[in-house]
Design a protein around this motif. Structure first.
Motif, PDB file in Angstrom:
ATOM      1  N   PRO A 176       0.833  -1.204   0.000  1.00 54.62           N
ATOM      2  CA  PRO A 176       0.000   0.000   0.000  1.00 54.62           C
ATOM      3  C   PRO A 176       0.866   1.253   0.000  1.00 54.62           C
ATOM      4  O   PRO A 176       2.052   1.209   0.360  1.00 54.62           O
ATOM      5  CB  PRO A 176      -0.789  -0.126   1.301  1.00 54.62           C
ATOM      6  N   ASN A 177       0.279   2.364  -0.405  1.00 53.06           N
ATOM      7  CA  ASN A 177       1.028   3.617  -0.434  1.00 53.06           C
ATOM      8  C   ASN A 177       1.655   3.954   0.913  1.00 53.06           C
ATOM      9  O   ASN A 177       2.764   4.506   0.979  1.00 53.06           O
ATOM     10  CB  ASN A 177       0.108   4.770  -0.848  1.00 53.06           C
ATOM     11  N   ASP A 222       0.305   8.826   1.318  1.00 47.87           N
ATOM     12  CA  ASP A 222      -0.748   8.157   0.560  1.00 47.87           C
ATOM     13  C   ASP A 222      -1.519   9.180  -0.278  1.00 47.87           C
ATOM     14  O   ASP A 222      -1.798   8.951  -1.460  1.00 47.87           O
ATOM     15  CB  ASP A 222      -1.681   7.437   1.526  1.00 47.87           C
ATOM     16  N   GLU A 223      -1.846  10.304   0.316  1.00 46.89           N
ATOM     17  CA  GLU A 223      -2.606  11.340  -0.395  1.00 46.89           C
ATOM     18  C   GLU A 223      -1.816  11.884  -1.588  1.00 46.89           C
ATOM     19  O   GLU A 223      -2.372  12.088  -2.673  1.00 46.89           O
ATOM     20  CB  GLU A 223      -2.948  12.496   0.550  1.00 46.89           C
ATOM     21  N   ARG A 244      -1.859   9.169  -4.372  1.00 46.73           N
ATOM     22  CA  ARG A 244      -3.190   9.027  -4.964  1.00 46.73           C
ATOM     23  C   ARG A 244      -3.541  10.220  -5.837  1.00 46.73           C
ATOM     24  O   ARG A 244      -4.059  10.062  -6.945  1.00 46.73           O
ATOM     25  CB  ARG A 244      -4.247   8.900  -3.866  1.00 46.73           C
ATOM     26  N   THR A 245      -3.260  11.407  -5.350  1.00 48.91           N
ATOM     27  CA  THR A 245      -3.640  12.628  -6.062  1.00 48.91           C
ATOM     28  C   THR A 245      -2.938  12.727  -7.404  1.00 48.91           C
ATOM     29  O   THR A 245      -3.527  13.140  -8.408  1.00 48.91           O
ATOM     30  CB  THR A 245      -3.307  13.867  -5.221  1.00 48.91           C
ATOM     31  N   GLY A 263      -3.344   8.250  -8.931  1.00 46.09           N
ATOM     32  CA  GLY A 263      -4.506   7.377  -8.786  1.00 46.09           C
ATOM     33  C   GLY A 263      -4.173   6.024  -8.192  1.00 46.09           C
ATOM     34  O   GLY A 263      -5.059   5.189  -7.970  1.00 46.09           O
ATOM     35  N   ILE A 264      -2.888   5.794  -7.900  1.00 42.79           N
ATOM     36  CA  ILE A 264      -2.446   4.496  -7.384  1.00 42.79           C
ATOM     37  C   ILE A 264      -2.676   4.412  -5.878  1.00 42.79           C
ATOM     38  O   ILE A 264      -2.357   5.344  -5.137  1.00 42.79           O
ATOM     39  CB  ILE A 264      -0.955   4.265  -7.708  1.00 42.79           C
ATOM     40  N   GLU A 265      -3.219   3.287  -5.428  1.00 41.04           N
ATOM     41  CA  GLU A 265      -3.446   3.046  -4.011  1.00 41.04           C
ATOM     42  C   GLU A 265      -2.564   1.925  -3.470  1.00 41.04           C
ATOM     43  O   GLU A 265      -2.199   1.915  -2.304  1.00 41.04           O
ATOM     44  CB  GLU A 265      -4.916   2.702  -3.767  1.00 41.04           C
ATOM     45  N   ARG A 266      -2.255   0.978  -4.329  1.00 42.89           N
ATOM     46  CA  ARG A 266      -1.451  -0.187  -3.928  1.00 42.89           C
ATOM     47  C   ARG A 266      -0.850  -0.809  -5.180  1.00 42.89           C
ATOM     48  O   ARG A 266      -1.262  -0.505  -6.297  1.00 42.89           O
ATOM     49  CB  ARG A 266      -2.316  -1.214  -3.183  1.00 42.89           C
ATOM     50  N   GLN A 317      -5.321   1.727  -9.781  1.00 38.86           N
ATOM     51  CA  GLN A 317      -5.389   1.892  -8.335  1.00 38.86           C
ATOM     52  C   GLN A 317      -4.910   0.657  -7.587  1.00 38.86           C
ATOM     53  O   GLN A 317      -4.381   0.748  -6.476  1.00 38.86           O
ATOM     54  CB  GLN A 317      -6.824   2.252  -7.902  1.00 38.86           C
ATOM     55  N   ASP A 318      -5.075  -0.515  -8.197  1.00 42.06           N
ATOM     56  CA  ASP A 318      -4.725  -1.766  -7.534  1.00 42.06           C
ATOM     57  C   ASP A 318      -3.371  -2.342  -7.946  1.00 42.06           C
ATOM     58  O   ASP A 318      -2.783  -3.122  -7.206  1.00 42.06           O
ATOM     59  CB  ASP A 318      -5.799  -2.828  -7.832  1.00 42.06           C
TER      60      ASP A 318
END
Length: 323
Positions: A20-21, A32-33, A36-37, A40-43, A276-277
């Protein structure tokens, strides 16, 4: 009658380790923010120690064979798109061939970085439509975690490992844009832009390198080139953007994906998004996304699917296929 290369099966494999980020917050000035910003990647998934690109590719290949109801002996040729092969040589494809127990046919690698799977599909299509083979397994597989600079927060948070596979087989068709299978392809490269995305080492330079990227410049080229190549492939098939049911883009960055869809005049509801995944899995990203979307029941027979990608080289291209 016309011979078309039709999709017979798809499959994918992701390493067990999910990153995870938040894990990067422990070693980098990031969050993480922030990740993502901007992406778009979360993990993403990282291969285990000792787990190689050909290992991932073989697992994806087995899933695709199962999906198609085939065995390795049914495959005439095997193409692996990768920039991270196990060894300098032999090819990762021959290693996969051995792991599958495929003792006939032939196997080779294609290297066009993130555009590798599109290039490999084009090669597979040519082999089938020329009558050289009947069935081709096309795999995109990467272990990009092996070439990342863990101190470069602009790049190391973006990439992941994985593999996706697709089996194409020859089928007779009417020769119209309503045919199932690959309808048209469009490929490009321009070596003047090699410094925008590259690895700063290799065999000939007798050095071990890491991935380097000029993110803003890659973004600038990506949206316009991806939209243009998708439109070119559609045009060659006698179609246009209004005919598209699904876009399955290279999963590099959500802003590139959204920008390309907007340029094509398509809603995001028609775009398969897995970034994102998985993060950016380079040549594996399109077949991974195809397999995931198929497993979720998104595609139905006759759907027009556009795949497009851009990567180091710069190299880019698109494939128009009817599911």
């Amino acid at each position: 009658m016309t011979i078309r290369a039709q999709v017979a099966g798809v499959g994918h494999y992701l390493p067990e380790r999910i990153v995870p980020n938040a894990e990067f917050e422990q070693t980098l000035d990031t969050s993480d923010e922030w990740i993502r910003t901007r992406s778009g990647i979360e993990r993403r998934h990282f291969a285990a120690d000792g787990e190689t690109t050909s290992d991932l590719a073989s697992r994806a290949a087995q899933a695709a064979l199962a999906d198609a109801g085939l065995v390795a002996a049914d495959i005439d040729a095997l193409i692996v798109a990768t920039s991270t092969p196990d060894l300098t040589f032999p090819s990762a494809a021959t290693m996969v061939q051995a792991k599958l127990g495929m003792q006939a046919g032939f196997a080779f690698d294609v290297q066009a970085v993130c555009a590798g799977f599109v290039y490999a599909l084009t090669n597979a299509n040519a082999l089938i439509t020329s009558g050289t083979v009947r069935r081709v397994m096309v795999i995109g597989a990467e272990t990009f975690s092996r070439i990342l600079d863990w101190e470069d927060r602009a790049t190391c948070v973006l990439f992941g490992d994985g593999a996706g596979a697709l089996i194409l087989e020859a089928q007779e068709a009417a020769g119209s844009s309503d045919d199932r299978g690959i309808l048209a392809v469009d490929l490009h490269s321009d070596g003047r832009y090699r410094d925008l995305l590259y690895v700063d080492g290799g065999v000939s330079t007798n050095s071990i390198g890491h991935l380097r990227m000029e993110g803003k410049e890659v973004f600038r080229h990506a949206v316009s080139k991806l939209a243009a190549t998708a439109e070119a492939a559609l045009g060659k098939a006698g179609l246009d953007a209004s005919d598209i049911d699904w876009v399955v883009p290279h999963q590099a960055n959500i802003r590139i994906i959204a920008g390309t869809a907007k340029k094509l005049g398509l809603p995001m509801e028609k775009v398969v998004v897995t970034v994102q995944d998985h993060g950016n899995t380079s040549a594996a990203s399109i077949p991974l996304a195809l397999s995931v979307a198929n497993s979720e029941g998104k595609f139905k027979p006759g759907d027009l699917v556009i795949t497009e990608a851009i990567g180091g080289g710069l190299a880019w291209g698109a494939v128009a296929l009817r599911w």
